[in-house]
Write a protein that holds these residues in place. Structure first.
Motif, PDB file in Angstrom:
ATOM      1  N   HIS A  27       8.614 -44.479 -90.405  1.00  0.00           N
ATOM      2  CA  HIS A  27       9.074 -43.115 -90.678  1.00  0.00           C
ATOM      3  C   HIS A  27       9.023 -42.227 -89.436  1.00  0.00           C
ATOM      4  O   HIS A  27       9.487 -41.083 -89.490  1.00  0.00           O
ATOM      5  N   TRP A  28       8.498 -42.738 -88.294  1.00  0.00           N
ATOM      6  CA  TRP A  28       8.389 -41.852 -87.121  1.00  0.00           C
ATOM      7  C   TRP A  28       8.538 -42.527 -85.770  1.00  0.00           C
ATOM      8  O   TRP A  28       8.878 -41.875 -84.783  1.00  0.00           O
ATOM      9  N   LEU A  29       8.301 -43.820 -85.673  1.00  0.00           N
ATOM     10  CA  LEU A  29       8.238 -44.453 -84.354  1.00  0.00           C
ATOM     11  C   LEU A  29       9.564 -44.445 -83.599  1.00  0.00           C
ATOM     12  O   LEU A  29       9.579 -44.423 -82.365  1.00  0.00           O
ATOM     13  N   ALA A  30      10.680 -44.456 -84.312  1.00  0.00           N
ATOM     14  CA  ALA A  30      11.975 -44.450 -83.612  1.00  0.00           C
ATOM     15  C   ALA A  30      12.158 -43.175 -82.799  1.00  0.00           C
ATOM     16  O   ALA A  30      12.798 -43.187 -81.741  1.00  0.00           O
ATOM     17  N   THR A  31      11.585 -42.066 -83.258  1.00  0.00           N
ATOM     18  CA  THR A  31      11.649 -40.832 -82.484  1.00  0.00           C
ATOM     19  C   THR A  31      10.936 -40.993 -81.154  1.00  0.00           C
ATOM     20  O   THR A  31      11.464 -40.623 -80.094  1.00  0.00           O
ATOM     21  N   PHE A  32       9.725 -41.543 -81.194  1.00  0.00           N
ATOM     22  CA  PHE A  32       8.972 -41.745 -79.958  1.00  0.00           C
ATOM     23  C   PHE A  32       9.705 -42.714 -79.035  1.00  0.00           C
ATOM     24  O   PHE A  32       9.720 -42.534 -77.815  1.00  0.00           O
ATOM     25  N   ALA A  33      10.307 -43.747 -79.612  1.00  0.00           N
ATOM     26  CA  ALA A  33      11.040 -44.714 -78.803  1.00  0.00           C
ATOM     27  C   ALA A  33      12.244 -44.061 -78.131  1.00  0.00           C
ATOM     28  O   ALA A  33      12.500 -44.276 -76.934  1.00  0.00           O
ATOM     29  N   ALA A  34      12.987 -43.268 -78.879  1.00  0.00           N
ATOM     30  CA  ALA A  34      14.171 -42.612 -78.312  1.00  0.00           C
ATOM     31  C   ALA A  34      13.788 -41.637 -77.213  1.00  0.00           C
ATOM     32  O   ALA A  34      14.468 -41.551 -76.177  1.00  0.00           O
ATOM     33  N   TYR A  35      12.696 -40.896 -77.404  1.00  0.00           N
ATOM     34  CA  TYR A  35      12.297 -39.951 -76.371  1.00  0.00           C
ATOM     35  C   TYR A  35      11.799 -40.686 -75.133  1.00  0.00           C
ATOM     36  O   TYR A  35      12.085 -40.274 -73.995  1.00  0.00           O
ATOM     37  N   ALA A  36      11.075 -41.779 -75.323  1.00  0.00           N
ATOM     38  CA  ALA A  36      10.626 -42.570 -74.175  1.00  0.00           C
ATOM     39  C   ALA A  36      11.818 -43.128 -73.404  1.00  0.00           C
ATOM     40  O   ALA A  36      11.837 -43.131 -72.164  1.00  0.00           O
ATOM     41  N   LEU A  37      12.833 -43.598 -74.123  1.00  0.00           N
ATOM     42  CA  LEU A  37      14.036 -44.104 -73.464  1.00  0.00           C
ATOM     43  C   LEU A  37      14.780 -42.991 -72.733  1.00  0.00           C
ATOM     44  O   LEU A  37      15.351 -43.211 -71.665  1.00  0.00           O
ATOM     45  N   ALA A  38      14.769 -41.784 -73.292  1.00  0.00           N
ATOM     46  CA  ALA A  38      15.403 -40.651 -72.608  1.00  0.00           C
ATOM     47  C   ALA A  38      14.687 -40.340 -71.306  1.00  0.00           C
ATOM     48  O   ALA A  38      15.323 -40.059 -70.281  1.00  0.00           O
ATOM     49  N   CYS A  39      13.350 -40.391 -71.328  1.00  0.00           N
ATOM     50  CA  CYS A  39      12.588 -40.136 -70.101  1.00  0.00           C
ATOM     51  C   CYS A  39      12.820 -41.247 -69.078  1.00  0.00           C
ATOM     52  O   CYS A  39      12.907 -40.985 -67.875  1.00  0.00           O
ATOM     53  N   ALA A  40      12.933 -42.489 -69.544  1.00  0.00           N
ATOM     54  CA  ALA A  40      13.220 -43.600 -68.643  1.00  0.00           C
ATOM     55  C   ALA A  40      14.585 -43.417 -67.991  1.00  0.00           C
ATOM     56  O   ALA A  40      14.744 -43.602 -66.773  1.00  0.00           O
TER      57      ALA A  40
END
Length: 346
Positions: free
Chosen positions: A318-331
């Motif tokens: 219910h939440w991890l995809a948000t963290f993954a997308a933001y991490a990929l944006a920072c990368a």
């Protein structure tokens, strides 16, 4: 670039978000019952953000949908995403949300506030008629949250250095992004002033003590990520601060955390920790001399976290995809910009 948000991964993340932003139960309310007549269903209290198990997850689930649609307008579920954003980010629903936060000033402070402001930033960076409309509808709620920051922060004598929702540095980082993006001078100046008061004199941070058992943020790295924003116009001052703050990065911070049970919501936090560490390392690598070490750890954490975004358990899904997308944006931002020209990833 080693990791990227491509159309296939975006579709996967969108499916996870779409599966929960309208799912009312199970739900963990943060609502304080005032009397016997007070209980309400989540959807009655929060007509915009009633899904995803809790309010803050629903908010950043909407950030995720907006972020994915902005990046990939031809997503297979683009129509469904627009339909949900239209329904949830309506003037009527957001006015109810604004009224609730106005009546409950401690609600979701500061984590949920920060993600709501991040949603506003995402919409502001998007040249799209729908995004402009949703941002306009969001204004009553962002106004309440701005006012809450301005009232609460002067009274917050000490920072909260936790690895969960109450972490002060994380809440100030996204709020500072918002203040810069929208030209909120008073908010910007207050956040910088308090950040310096809280953290400017920190020395020899005990990073070897991390992680705690239910962290989804690194208190050490969240603070550094905030101070990177605070010193954005003076990178040498930041590198000097960091050299005193963390003289040597310990192995405990460089290696991803281990998750023993992804069906346990508290233990599953550690999957999020790996992703939030990744975005901090990507951001820090743009300005610190240990670029190679930081990028190696960032990519290791990111790869570990990405493997478990879709675990089959709602505790994480219910939440991890948000963290993954933001991490990929920072990368992505770290790989395509220079330290002098970087803005915060959206």
């Amino acid at each position: 670039m080693k990791h990227a948000l491509d159309a296939g991964r975006a579709a996967q993340f969108a499916a996870l978000a779409l599966a929960c932003v309208q799912r009312e139960f199970p739900y963990q309310p943060a609502h304080v019952l005032r009397d016997a007549a007070d209980p309400h269903r989540p959807r009655a209290l929060h007509p915009a953000f009633y899904g995803c198990y809790d309010w803050h997850s629903a908010v950043h689930g909407h950030w995720l949908l907006a972020h994915l649609l902005r990046r990939f307008p031809a997503l297979p579920k683009a129509g469904s995403i627009r339909k949900i954003l239209d329904a949830h980010l309506s003037p009527e629903s957001l006015q109810v949300e604004a009224g609730y936060l106005e009546a409950h000033p401690g609600f979701e402070r500061p984590y949920g506030w920060a993600w709501l402001l991040k949603l506003a930033c995402e919409l502001a960076h998007w040249e799209d008629a729908g995004a402009k409309r949703w941002l306009r509808h969001l204004r009553p709620l962002t106004s309440v949250i701005e006012a809450h920051y301005l009232e609460w922060l002067p009274k917050q004598t000490y920072p909260v250095r936790s690895g969960v929702h109450t972490n002060t540095a994380f809440g100030l980082g996204f709020a500072l992004d918002y203040a810069k993006a929208f030209g909120r001078k008073d908010l910007h100046e207050l956040i910088v002033k308090k950040s310096l008061a809280y953290y400017a004199k920190d020395r020899n941070y005990p990073a070897a003590w991390e992680p705690s058992g239910n962290d989804f943020l690194s208190p050490c790295l969240a603070e550094a990520d905030l101070m990177l924003r605070v010193y954005t116009a003076k990178p040498r001052r930041f590198t000097g601060w960091f050299a005193n703050y963390l003289k040597k990065i310990p192995p405990a911070l460089l290696e991803p955390a281990l998750v023993s049970d992804r069906g346990d919501g508290q233990l599953a936090h550690l999957d999020g920790l790996n992703l939030s560490r990744a975005w901090c390392f990507f951001n820090l690598a743009a300005v610190l001399p240990d670029k190679k070490l930081l990028l190696k750890s960032a990519n290791h954490h990111l790869a570990t976290g990405l493997r478990h975004v879709a675990s089959g358990s709602y505790a994480g899904e219910h939440w991890l995809a948000t963290f993954a997308a933001y991490a990929l944006a920072c990368a992505f931002e770290g790989a395509t910009s220079t330290p002098a020209s970087r803005s915060r990833a959206t």
